[in-house]
Scaffold this motif. Structure first.
Motif, PDB file in Angstrom:
ATOM      1  N   ILE A   1       0.888  -1.317  -0.027  1.00 15.14           N
ATOM      2  CA  ILE A   1       0.046   0.053   0.001  1.00 15.14           C
ATOM      3  C   ILE A   1       0.772   1.192  -0.063  1.00 15.14           C
ATOM      4  CG2 ILE A   1      -1.806   1.248   1.283  1.00 15.14           C
ATOM      5  CD1 ILE A   1      -2.943  -1.176   1.544  1.00 15.14           C
TER       6      ILE A   1
ATOM      7  N   GLN B   1      -9.945   3.197   2.563  1.00 16.92           N
ATOM      8  CA  GLN B   1      -9.185   2.363   2.097  1.00 16.92           C
ATOM      9  C   GLN B   1      -9.243   2.142   0.730  1.00 16.92           C
ATOM     10  OE1 GLN B   1      -8.926  -1.657   3.388  1.00 16.92           O
ATOM     11  NE2 GLN B   1     -10.496  -2.472   2.029  1.00 16.92           N
ATOM     12  N   GLY B   2     -10.099   2.747  -0.042  1.00 23.40           N
ATOM     13  CA  GLY B   2     -10.186   2.429  -1.523  1.00 23.40           C
ATOM     14  C   GLY B   2     -11.450   3.084  -2.167  1.00 23.40           C
TER      15      GLY B   2
ATOM     16  N   PRO C   1      -4.971   3.488   2.227  1.00 25.04           N
ATOM     17  CA  PRO C   1      -4.985   1.983   2.559  1.00 25.04           C
ATOM     18  C   PRO C   1      -3.978   1.286   3.514  1.00 25.04           C
ATOM     19  CG  PRO C   1      -4.920   2.600   0.227  1.00 25.04           C
ATOM     20  CD  PRO C   1      -4.746   3.690   0.875  1.00 25.04           C
TER      21      PRO C   1
ATOM     22  N   GLN D   1      -4.549  -1.288   6.919  1.00 22.36           N
ATOM     23  CA  GLN D   1      -3.343  -2.550   7.231  1.00 22.36           C
ATOM     24  C   GLN D   1      -2.594  -2.419   8.338  1.00 22.36           C
ATOM     25  OE1 GLN D   1      -1.549  -4.208   3.934  1.00 22.36           O
ATOM     26  NE2 GLN D   1      -3.203  -4.949   2.818  1.00 22.36           N
TER      27      GLN D   1
ATOM     28  N   SER E   1     -10.555  -3.670  10.178  1.00 23.48           N
ATOM     29  CA  SER E   1     -11.526  -4.711   9.152  1.00 23.48           C
ATOM     30  C   SER E   1     -13.046  -4.347   8.987  1.00 23.48           C
ATOM     31  CB  SER E   1     -11.242  -6.157   9.319  1.00 23.48           C
ATOM     32  OG  SER E   1     -11.622  -6.578  10.742  1.00 23.48           O
TER      33      SER E   1
ATOM     34  N   ASN F   1      -9.044  -2.824  -1.103  1.00 19.64           N
ATOM     35  CA  ASN F   1      -7.886  -2.193  -0.835  1.00 19.64           C
ATOM     36  C   ASN F   1      -7.322  -1.682  -2.156  1.00 19.64           C
ATOM     37  OD1 ASN F   1      -4.628  -1.956  -0.555  1.00 19.64           O
ATOM     38  ND2 ASN F   1      -5.549  -1.973   1.782  1.00 19.64           N
TER      39      ASN F   1
ATOM     40  N   GLU G   1      -3.652  -2.875  -3.283  1.00 18.96           N
ATOM     41  CA  GLU G   1      -3.647  -4.395  -3.532  1.00 18.96           C
ATOM     42  C   GLU G   1      -4.286  -4.377  -5.001  1.00 18.96           C
ATOM     43  OE1 GLU G   1      -5.647  -6.466  -0.465  1.00 18.96           O
ATOM     44  OE2 GLU G   1      -3.844  -6.435   0.838  1.00 18.96           O
TER      45      GLU G   1
END
Length: 405
Positions: A9, A134-135, A166, A170, A175, A232, A235
């Motif tokens: 990330i 995160q995305g 992101p 992590q 989550s 993410n 990723e």
């Protein structure tokens, strides 16, 4: 739950008020070596592909390397791999954010418009608070991915601080959302922002609640939470980069390079004639050495050939004309046999044949060939083919040769 881990990330920051997305380049150093290798390889492949050495050392050609990575991957990888002067600027920006940003709400579109609106209102009222995602929604391009957030955030005054980061998700193993977090002021060490968690709580979006429980550690879940709907971002980028057929892209770039090569369909010489070019130049002002001594006085006329001899023979011809191709073949063989340095230059080729024709001409002449560049054409006043250029008695001599007789 607060254990830090490195992920594939990079950190984005949306500028307050404008939502201009930036990715902090220095955080590349935080990635494991094998993951750094993926991004560095992607950067090299997404940079401009310089194919000039394959064509011509006189007029180096470039293809548009950005076509190698389409859509979001192209755009994001370029930002993630900020080059040149942008590196220092990105690091300074990262240092400032590292120290200043200590309060976060982790969010997702899965919370729904109403919940996001409430979170943005909280961030608007607390300038030190950043809403982090995160995305972007799957299948959405980066600019469009922030459009809905921009529209929602623009309803508030002042506009809340929103970031796409992101790495934080992590690093802190977030989550589910919402989750609030209070961090210590960051310390920038070895191009990495080091912060400790003072307080974290899931299911709460109240800044007041977070401050009231400051330094109480992990408070767990204190309200309803939702799974994160956005994949993410980095990723996703890494996966798409790994799926690109780079060999095919390279072949495509090589095949398409001829579309960017200038061609000069010059008329054939109708008679044999010699044109002499005087390369002498006049100094407009004194030319000084490192110690300030005058090397060349203003008004002095200088012939470059007196300083640096020109020992090459340039043969400019059009290989589409069989007579010129045959004449060039004989000239090259003859001059090479005499120990002369020869530069065969093609005025044009059939673009539909591209590399095939280019390589066939080189094979026929048994010599490396080049394409006519604008600079060479202008410098030697190439107006017809074939033209043979050499230096003679302080002049450039351009000999036009009729080959169809």
């Amino acid at each position: 739950m607060n254990k830090s881990r490195h992920g594939l990330i990079r950190s984005f920051k949306a500028v307050v008020g404008g939502l201009v997305i930036m990715l902090s380049q220095p955080l590349l150093a935080e990635l494991p070596p094998e993951q750094q290798a993926i991004f560095k390889a992607a950067t090299k492949r997404s940079e401009n592909v310089n194919l000039g050495d394959l064509i011509n050392n006189i007029d180096r050609q470039q293809t548009k390397g950005q076509a190698m990575i389409d859509g979001t991957v192209d755009r994001s990888a370029e930002i993630a791999m900020s080059q040149g002067d942008g590196k220092a600027e990105a690091e300074q920006r990262a240092k400032a954010l590292c120290k200043a940003r200590t309060r976060y709400i982790f969010a997702s579109r899965s919370l729904g418009k109403q919940a996001l609106s409430e979170i943005f209102a909280e961030a608007s009222a607390s300038p030190e608070l950043t809403v982090v995602f995160q995305g972007i929604p799957k299948g959405t391009k980066l600019p469009k991915g922030f459009l809905d957030l921009q529209q929602l955030a623009s309803e508030f005054d002042p506009v809340p601080s929103i970031a796409l980061n992101p790495l934080m998700f992590q690093r802190h193993e977030v989550s589910a959302v919402p989750e609030m977090m209070a961090l210590t002021e960051g310390e920038w060490v070895d191009r990495e922002c080091r912060q400790e968690i003072r307080t974290r709580v899931a299911g709460i979006t109240s800044m007041r609640y977070l401050e009231e429980h400051l330094d109480e550690g992990d408070l767990g879940q204190r309200g309803p939470i939702q799974d994160i709907s956005e994949p993410n971002l980095m990723e996703t980028i890494a996966q798409r980069i790994s799926e690109v057929d780079w060999d095919a892209k390279k072949e495509q770039a090589i095949e398409n390079v001829w579309n960017n090569v200038p061609m000069y369909p010059l008329p054939p010489a109708t008679e044999n004639r010699i044109i002499r070019i005087d390369p002498t130049v006049q100094a407009q002002r004194d030319i000084l050495d490192a110690q300030g001594k005058v090397l060349v006085s203003a008004g002095t006329r200088v012939n470059p050939l007196d300083i640096q001899p020109f020992n090459s023979i340039v043969i400019v011809f059009n290989p589409l004309r069989e007579s010129e191709l045959e004449a060039a073949e004989e000239m090259v063989k003859s001059y090479v046999a005499q120990g002369q340095k020869v530069i065969p230059v093609l005025s044009e080729i059939d673009k539909t044949e591209g590399w095939t024709m280019y390589n066939n001409v080189a094979k026929k002449l048994d010599h490396r060939v080049y394409m006519l560049s604008p600079d060479l054409k202008q410098r030697f006043r190439i107006m017809r083919t074939m033209s043979v250029v050499r230096a003679s008695e302080g002049f450039f001599e351009v000999r036009e040769i009729r080959t169809d007789m």
